[in-house]
Scaffold this motif. Structure first.
Motif, PDB file in Angstrom:
ATOM      1  N   PHE A 107       0.835  -1.190   0.000  1.00 27.68           N
ATOM      2  CA  PHE A 107       0.000   0.000   0.000  1.00 27.68           C
ATOM      3  C   PHE A 107       0.877   1.250   0.000  1.00 27.68           C
ATOM      4  N   ALA A 108       0.239   2.407  -0.129  1.00 28.17           N
ATOM      5  CA  ALA A 108       0.937   3.699  -0.160  1.00 28.17           C
ATOM      6  C   ALA A 108       0.178   4.685   0.712  1.00 28.17           C
ATOM      7  N   PHE A 109       0.893   5.707   1.170  1.00 21.57           N
ATOM      8  CA  PHE A 109       0.265   6.770   1.934  1.00 21.57           C
ATOM      9  C   PHE A 109       1.100   8.041   1.798  1.00 21.57           C
ATOM     10  N   THR A 110       0.492   9.164   2.188  1.00 23.41           N
ATOM     11  CA  THR A 110       1.152  10.461   2.144  1.00 23.41           C
ATOM     12  C   THR A 110       0.945  11.159   3.487  1.00 23.41           C
ATOM     13  N   LEU A 111       2.016  11.754   4.007  1.00 22.62           N
ATOM     14  CA  LEU A 111       1.962  12.541   5.241  1.00 22.62           C
ATOM     15  C   LEU A 111       2.575  13.907   4.977  1.00 22.62           C
ATOM     16  N   GLN A 114       2.675   4.556   8.785  1.00 18.08           N
ATOM     17  CA  GLN A 114       1.624   5.531   8.503  1.00 18.08           C
ATOM     18  C   GLN A 114       0.949   6.011   9.783  1.00 18.08           C
ATOM     19  N   ASP A 115       0.812   5.124  10.751  1.00 20.11           N
ATOM     20  CA  ASP A 115       0.044   5.407  11.962  1.00 20.11           C
ATOM     21  C   ASP A 115       0.903   5.906  13.114  1.00 20.11           C
ATOM     22  N   GLY A 116       1.847   6.792  12.827  1.00 25.07           N
ATOM     23  CA  GLY A 116       2.612   7.427  13.880  1.00 25.07           C
ATOM     24  C   GLY A 116       4.108   7.240  13.804  1.00 25.07           C
ATOM     25  N   GLY A 117       4.577   6.254  13.072  1.00 25.29           N
ATOM     26  CA  GLY A 117       6.012   6.002  12.993  1.00 25.29           C
ATOM     27  C   GLY A 117       6.793   7.165  12.426  1.00 25.29           C
ATOM     28  N   TRP A 118       6.356   7.684  11.292  1.00 24.09           N
ATOM     29  CA  TRP A 118       7.059   8.828  10.689  1.00 24.09           C
ATOM     30  C   TRP A 118       6.981  10.056  11.589  1.00 24.09           C
ATOM     31  N   GLN A 119       5.819  10.283  12.177  1.00 23.07           N
ATOM     32  CA  GLN A 119       5.661  11.443  13.045  1.00 23.07           C
ATOM     33  C   GLN A 119       6.567  11.320  14.281  1.00 23.07           C
ATOM     34  N   TYR A 122      10.536  10.846  13.001  1.00 24.61           N
ATOM     35  CA  TYR A 122      11.116  11.843  12.097  1.00 24.61           C
ATOM     36  C   TYR A 122      10.563  13.242  12.345  1.00 24.61           C
ATOM     37  N   PHE A 123       9.282  13.464  12.096  1.00 23.30           N
ATOM     38  CA  PHE A 123       8.763  14.828  12.126  1.00 23.30           C
ATOM     39  C   PHE A 123       8.916  15.500  13.491  1.00 23.30           C
ATOM     40  N   GLU A 124       8.560  14.821  14.558  1.00 20.16           N
ATOM     41  CA  GLU A 124       8.668  15.438  15.886  1.00 20.16           C
ATOM     42  C   GLU A 124      10.132  15.703  16.275  1.00 20.16           C
ATOM     43  N   PRO A 125      11.051  14.736  16.127  1.00 25.33           N
ATOM     44  CA  PRO A 125      12.457  15.042  16.425  1.00 25.33           C
ATOM     45  C   PRO A 125      13.027  16.143  15.520  1.00 25.33           C
TER      46      PRO A 125
END
Length: 132
Positions: free
Chosen positions: A3-7, A112-117, A120-123
């Motif tokens: 699957f694919a997703f965008t954040l 998708q459900d929090g890993g990237w956030q 990556y994004f929060e740090p």
């Protein structure tokens, strides 16, 4: 079935600062808080999170776009590499980072459900806020 997703998120830094940190061993390590290895060269391999993530730089457009093959230690041998595309767009608050993650193996919804956030994004927000 893959699957694919965008954040999307806003990071308080310039597109070039994010691009440079993302592709540099020291910069990536500092902005995520975990060991990384890489260099800003198309075709170069990289690792992040102490080797948990591995891949290759596929397309690099300085200050604008990063495309990488991407897989984690949780991928099984039969899983094809996934791909990330990181788009960097200047906005008044810093940079809009848009992440397209494609060919993600079925069941790997944590990215998708929090890993990237969380990883990556929060740090990145913290790192670049502290650097100001």
């Amino acid at each position: 079935m893959p699957f694919a997703f965008t954040l999307t998120d806003i990071i308080p830094a310039t597109p070039q600062q994010i691009y440079d940190a993302w592709l540099d061993t020291r910069g990536h390590t500092k902005m995520t808080g975990s060991a990384a290895r890489g260099k800003p060269v198309e075709g170069a391999t990289f690792s992040a999170w102490g080797g948990y993530i591995k891949g290759k730089n596929l397309t690099l457009e300085p200050g604008r776009r990063i495309v990488q093959s991407w897989r984690t230690a949780k991928f099984v041998k039969q899983d094809r590499d996934s791909q990330i595309e990181v788009l960097l767009e200047s906005v008044p608050e810093g940079t809009r980072v848009t992440l397209h993650h494609t060919n993600v193996p079925d069941g790997h919804t944590g990215y998708q459900d929090g890993g990237w956030q969380q990883h990556y994004f929060e740090p990145m927000k913290q790192y670049f806020s502290d650097a100001r």
